[in-house]
Design a protein around this motif. Structure first.
Motif, PDB file in Angstrom:
ATOM      1  N   PRO A 112      -1.293  20.080   8.764  1.00 57.27           N
ATOM      2  CA  PRO A 112      -0.573  20.258   7.495  1.00 57.27           C
ATOM      3  C   PRO A 112       0.870  19.753   7.598  1.00 57.27           C
ATOM      4  N   THR A 147       4.650  19.934   5.463  1.00 57.29           N
ATOM      5  CA  THR A 147       5.421  20.597   4.407  1.00 57.29           C
ATOM      6  C   THR A 147       6.753  19.887   4.209  1.00 57.29           C
ATOM      7  N   ASN A 148       7.557  20.409   3.285  1.00 62.02           N
ATOM      8  CA  ASN A 148       8.876  19.818   3.024  1.00 62.02           C
ATOM      9  C   ASN A 148       9.714  19.709   4.285  1.00 62.02           C
ATOM     10  N   THR A 171       2.606  20.919   0.126  1.00 65.81           N
ATOM     11  CA  THR A 171       1.843  20.908   1.368  1.00 65.81           C
ATOM     12  C   THR A 171       0.841  19.755   1.305  1.00 65.81           C
ATOM     13  N   ASP A 211       8.788  19.664   7.402  1.00 69.29           N
ATOM     14  CA  ASP A 211       8.223  18.686   8.347  1.00 69.29           C
ATOM     15  C   ASP A 211       8.615  17.266   7.950  1.00 69.29           C
ATOM     16  N   LYS A 269       8.351  22.462  -3.607  1.00 74.02           N
ATOM     17  CA  LYS A 269       7.688  22.806  -2.349  1.00 74.02           C
ATOM     18  C   LYS A 269       6.260  22.269  -2.384  1.00 74.02           C
ATOM     19  N   GLU A 316      -2.451  18.756   2.998  1.00 72.78           N
ATOM     20  CA  GLU A 316      -3.485  19.362   3.834  1.00 72.78           C
ATOM     21  C   GLU A 316      -4.849  18.987   3.288  1.00 72.78           C
TER      22      GLU A 316
END
Length: 255
Positions: free
Chosen positions: A139, A141-142, A70, A144, A68, A72
């Protein structure tokens, strides 16, 4: 004469190339378009294969093998202690939020995508292109990234067609510039040999003189074999063939 027969004769016969100076400009331009089309086929094929394999590998990696994460504030954040390196059909995927992998480590990769600490790198045919995460204003993530890859997969065909057209148009433009420069050298050659030729004749002859090196480098590209000093060899071979073709032009009879 059939255009493919002209291409074949242009591989070995400066005498025939000298006769092609009488061809119409439209026929010569068509020849350049065809020759360029043949020359870009290996490039388009291997890039397309790399894109398809890379996209498939990226989808699998994000779903099953990436932790996982992010993205950002311009940085990749994830819980990992060592870089993840995945090899899939001559395509490498690298995921490293630790900062241990850098751009120099990608120099040995032919086709790869690397999610590093501050940037994402794309490697195609040994050429490296980077994009900083700071370009993303939100941001990621996975999930997205997975949605983006799924969307990209659905339009891959369109992207590859547009890419192929762009490569072809760019290559045609470069080929015309190359031929025009060779024709300028032809002015020097025709003065050296005392031949009665105009620039328009030399341009046509130059267009056919590039056949041999173009076909040679197309074969090398298809075999994925690099040629040392290929740029110089290409120019030398083209100018040599043009010079030999100019020598085949009979001199104007003196009264």
């Amino acid at each position: 004469m059939n255009i493919f027969k002209q291409m074949f004769k242009s591989l070995y016969s400066p005498k025939d190339i000298s006769l092609y100076r009488f061809h119409g400009i439209g026929k010569t331009i068509l020849y350049v378009f065809l020759l360029t089309l043949l020359s870009v086929i290996p490039t388009v094929y291997y890039i397309s294969a790399a894109v398809i394999n890379g996209l498939d590998a990226a989808q699998t990696a994000v779903k099953e093998q990436f932790p996982k994460f992010t993205i950002e504030n311009g940085k990749l954040e994830a819980q990992q202690v060592a870089p993840i390196i995945i090899n899939h059909d001559d395509f490498a995927i690298i995921f490293d939020s630790t900062g241990k992998v850098n751009e120099d480590d990608l120099s040995n990769e032919d086709n790869a995508i690397a999610f590093l600490h501050n940037e994402i790198f794309f490697v195609a045919g040994g050429n490296i292109q980077s994009y900083p995460y700071s370009m993303f204003t939100f941001p990621i993530t996975n999930s997205d990234l997975q949605k983006f890859l799924d969307t990209l997969d659905s339009v891959t065909g369109i992207i590859l067609v547009i890419m192929a057209i762009f490569i072809y148009i760019f290559s045609v433009g470069m080929k015309f510039i190359e031929i025009s420069i060779y024709a300028l050298f032809g002015l020097l050659f025709k003065n050296m040999t005392g031949k009665n030729l105009q620039y328009r004749h030399l341009w046509r002859m130059a267009a056919y003189s590039v056949t041999l090196p173009t076909i040679f480098f197309t074969i090398m590209a298809a075999l994925q074999t690099s040629v040392l000093n290929g740029f110089l060899i290409n120019w030398f071979a083209s100018l040599l063939v043009l010079f030999l073709a100019i020598k085949e032009v009979p001199k104007r009879k003196q009264n």
